[in-house]
Motif scaffolding. Structure first.
Motif, mmCIF file in Angstrom:
data_model
loop_
_atom_site.group_PDB
_atom_site.id
_atom_site.type_symbol
_atom_site.label_atom_id
_atom_site.label_comp_id
_atom_site.label_asym_id
_atom_site.label_seq_id
_atom_site.Cartn_x
_atom_site.Cartn_y
_atom_site.Cartn_z
ATOM 1 N N PRO A 263 0.826 -1.151 -0.076
ATOM 2 C CA PRO A 263 0.116 0.185 -0.275
ATOM 3 C C PRO A 263 0.776 1.035 -0.042
ATOM 4 N N LYS A 264 2.257 1.153 0.602
ATOM 5 C CA LYS A 264 3.132 2.417 0.514
ATOM 6 C C LYS A 264 3.827 2.584 -0.555
ATOM 7 N N CYS A 265 4.677 1.413 -0.824
ATOM 8 C CA CYS A 265 5.576 1.726 -2.045
ATOM 9 C C CYS A 265 4.978 1.114 -3.488
ATOM 10 N N LYS A 266 4.031 0.433 -3.380
ATOM 11 C CA LYS A 266 3.264 -0.023 -4.733
ATOM 12 C C LYS A 266 3.997 -1.071 -5.448
ATOM 13 N N ASN A 267 5.190 -1.446 -4.820
ATOM 14 C CA ASN A 267 5.888 -2.818 -5.271
ATOM 15 C C ASN A 267 4.975 -3.786 -5.266
ATOM 16 N N THR A 268 5.050 -4.855 -6.288
ATOM 17 C CA THR A 268 4.387 -6.094 -6.407
ATOM 18 C C THR A 268 5.279 -7.123 -5.930
ATOM 19 N N SER A 269 4.632 -8.080 -5.073
ATOM 20 C CA SER A 269 5.559 -9.417 -4.648
ATOM 21 C C SER A 269 4.731 -10.749 -5.050
ATOM 22 N N GLN A 270 5.100 -11.760 -5.421
ATOM 23 C CA GLN A 270 4.309 -12.957 -5.580
ATOM 24 C C GLN A 270 4.321 -13.739 -4.283
ATOM 25 N N ILE A 271 3.110 -13.486 -3.431
ATOM 26 C CA ILE A 271 3.225 -14.349 -2.220
ATOM 27 C C ILE A 271 3.056 -15.825 -2.593
ATOM 28 N N SER A 303 -10.690 -4.453 6.813
ATOM 29 C CA SER A 303 -12.115 -3.959 6.703
ATOM 30 C C SER A 303 -13.010 -4.962 7.060
ATOM 31 N N CYS A 304 -12.869 -6.365 6.735
ATOM 32 C CA CYS A 304 -13.525 -7.386 6.744
ATOM 33 C C CYS A 304 -13.686 -7.698 8.366
ATOM 34 N N ASP A 305 -12.550 -7.739 9.055
ATOM 35 C CA ASP A 305 -12.769 -7.973 10.552
ATOM 36 C C ASP A 305 -13.381 -6.708 11.093
ATOM 37 N N GLU A 306 -13.190 -5.721 10.725
ATOM 38 C CA GLU A 306 -14.050 -4.625 11.510
ATOM 39 C C GLU A 306 -15.302 -4.371 10.746
ATOM 40 N N GLY A 307 -15.750 -5.094 9.821
ATOM 41 C CA GLY A 307 -16.993 -4.847 9.146
ATOM 42 C C GLY A 307 -17.306 -3.543 8.243
ATOM 43 N N ARG A 308 -16.305 -3.117 7.723
ATOM 44 C CA ARG A 308 -16.488 -1.695 7.028
ATOM 45 C C ARG A 308 -16.151 -2.112 5.482
ATOM 46 N N GLU A 313 -14.347 2.659 1.103
ATOM 47 C CA GLU A 313 -13.018 3.311 1.855
ATOM 48 C C GLU A 313 -11.982 3.544 1.082
ATOM 49 N N VAL A 314 -11.401 2.600 0.290
ATOM 50 C CA VAL A 314 -10.255 2.462 -0.463
ATOM 51 C C VAL A 314 -10.476 2.451 -1.815
ATOM 52 N N PRO A 315 -11.209 3.467 -2.414
ATOM 53 C CA PRO A 315 -11.781 3.228 -4.080
ATOM 54 C C PRO A 315 -10.462 3.165 -4.992
ATOM 55 N N ASP A 316 -9.575 3.875 -4.402
ATOM 56 C CA ASP A 316 -8.312 4.001 -5.506
ATOM 57 C C ASP A 316 -7.348 2.920 -5.519
ATOM 58 N N SER A 317 -7.461 1.910 -4.531
ATOM 59 C CA SER A 317 -6.372 0.892 -4.484
ATOM 60 C C SER A 317 -6.382 0.021 -5.721
ATOM 61 N N PRO A 318 -5.379 -0.513 -5.988
ATOM 62 C CA PRO A 318 -5.350 -1.514 -7.155
ATOM 63 C C PRO A 318 -6.199 -2.701 -6.999
ATOM 64 N N ALA A 319 -6.444 -3.266 -5.705
ATOM 65 C CA ALA A 319 -7.564 -4.294 -5.542
ATOM 66 C C ALA A 319 -9.086 -3.659 -5.836
ATOM 67 N N ALA A 320 -9.249 -2.536 -5.413
ATOM 68 C CA ALA A 320 -10.585 -2.004 -5.780
ATOM 69 C C ALA A 320 -10.764 -1.916 -7.269
ATOM 70 N N GLU A 321 -9.753 -1.431 -8.141
ATOM 71 C CA GLU A 321 -9.976 -1.413 -9.381
ATOM 72 C C GLU A 321 -10.388 -2.745 -10.017
ATOM 73 N N VAL A 322 -9.665 -3.714 -9.569
ATOM 74 C CA VAL A 322 -9.857 -5.052 -10.397
ATOM 75 C C VAL A 322 -11.270 -5.539 -9.607
ATOM 76 N N TYR A 323 -11.638 -5.187 -8.600
ATOM 77 C CA TYR A 323 -13.123 -5.518 -8.134
ATOM 78 C C TYR A 323 -14.040 -4.806 -8.996
ATOM 79 N N HIS A 324 -13.920 -3.743 -9.263
ATOM 80 C CA HIS A 324 -14.687 -2.987 -10.298
ATOM 81 C C HIS A 324 -14.798 -3.508 -11.432
ATOM 82 N N THR A 325 -13.748 -3.927 -11.870
ATOM 83 C CA THR A 325 -13.779 -4.436 -13.501
ATOM 84 C C THR A 325 -14.419 -5.910 -13.434
ATOM 85 N N ILE A 326 -14.335 -6.636 -12.378
ATOM 86 C CA ILE A 326 -14.968 -7.926 -12.216
ATOM 87 C C ILE A 326 -16.328 -7.657 -11.920
#
Length: 344
Positions: A263-271, A303-308, A313-326
């Motif tokens: 979320p900070k440096c935007k680097n991508t890693s394969q977990i 956000s899931c743990d806290e029910g939010r 809340e994070v509309p511009d995150s890479p995950a949010a962008e993929v979610y909207h496409t899906i």
């Protein structure tokens, strides 16, 4: 050290167990241990049927008649335009998280009525993810009233029927099937644009029940969730085969936790390295659409743990962008299905 030998007898026992497990969805609550199931050709005739209170009924063939609840459910859900199942043969791949985000994204259109049904009877997590822990279901003249997280987003889960989130649901197949039947038939769903069904891992009781009970309605299809590693893809292929066997259309596959984006440096890693090519290769091999690759973002889990609502809340995150496409792909699929004749 003892050595276990699996001979012909063991193979027969495995086949008998497999057959018993297959028929569990039509086994009465008071049936003996090795009940063949009411739909079996051996119903009422097998050795295990001796002394069973249902023996005469099963032997008469009455148990093979279609469950009248199927027609009732079809009538009850006739006002639901689109029905989407979220499946995966593997546990821990994020089905409930995806189901919750999909429901919230569809409900972000204030003109649409959306409901999320949690049929994970033994592990209901939707109340926590949606911030509804402690809520209860109320009875009305039209049946159970679902719990609303938004004016146009209704939620139903067995979690609302438990006295504590830590209570264990220790039920056999028939009782779980009965609860799913109640969710579909006795809940006052009203008129809906989308009904999302979140399912547990596997291809057994809950999956057979939900497909059977929805057989008289128009089901748009299933979204299959996986993670990139082969240990997950192995089970997901079984889920795809299940869909093919029960003639359930597959909307597409989502590869969750595809990579980690800091979320900070935007680097991508394969977990979870895709050692066998990941969902992309599997979809190419099986001729299935890959809806998207969702990156692993720790803010989703928080956000899931806290029910939010993560997408809000994070509309511009890479995950949010993929979610909207899906979500847009699913909307388009459902719109196209609406113009086709029902084949379910």
């Amino acid at each position: 050290m003892a050595v276990l030998h699996l001979g012909v007898g063991a193979s027969r026992r495995r086949r008998r167990r497999s057959k018993a497990q297959t028929n569990m969805s039509d086994t009465p609550d008071n049936a003996p241990k090795h009940c063949p199931g009411t739909a079996s050709e051996q119903a009422g005739k097998a050795a295990s049927c001796q002394g069973c209170p249902n023996q005469k009924l099963c032997a008469s063939g009455a148990g093979k008649k279609p469950d009248p609840a199927i027609g009732e459910i079809g009538e009850k859900l006739s006002s639901v335009k689109h029905k989407i199942l979220v499946l995966s043969g593997k546990g821990g791949v994020g089905k409930s998280t995806f189901s919750a985000q999909l429901a919230r994204a569809l409900a972000s259109d204030g003109t649409k009525e959306v409901a999320l049904l949690d049929v994970d009877i033994c592990g209901p997590s939707i109340p926590r993810i949606m911030g509804l822990e402690g809520e209860q279901v109320h009875q009305s003249g039209n049946g159970w009233s679902p719990v609303y997280v938004e004016d146009n987003l209704a939620i139903m889960s067995i979690g609302f029927l438990l006295s504590s989130p830590d209570d264990a649901v220790i039920w056999r197949g028939p009782k779980k099937n009965g609860m799913i039947k109640q969710f579909l038939r006795d809940v006052d769903w009203g008129e809906l644009d989308y009904l999302i069904v979140d399912t547990p891992p596997g291809t057994s009781d809950e999956h057979l029940s939900i497909v059977q009970y929805l057989s008289s309605t128009h089901v748009d299809g299933a979204v299959i969730i996986t993670t990139p590693q082969e240990v997950s893809l192995q089970d997901v292929r079984k889920e795809i085969r299940f869909c093919q066997k029960v003639k359930l259309p597959i909307i597409g596959v989502v590869e969750n936790m595809s990579s980690f984006v800091c979320p900070k440096c935007k680097n991508t890693s394969q977990i979870f390295p895709p050692t066998s090519g990941g969902a992309e290769k599997m979809c190419a091999d099986l001729n299935l659409p890959l809806l998207g690759k969702l990156p692993l973002d720790p803010r989703i889990a928080q956000s899931c743990d806290e029910g939010r609502p993560f997408l809000r809340e994070v509309p511009d995150s890479p995950a949010a962008e993929v979610y909207h496409t899906i979500v847009q792909s699913i909307r388009t699929y459902c719109s196209n299905r609406q113009t086709e004749p029902s084949t379910t």
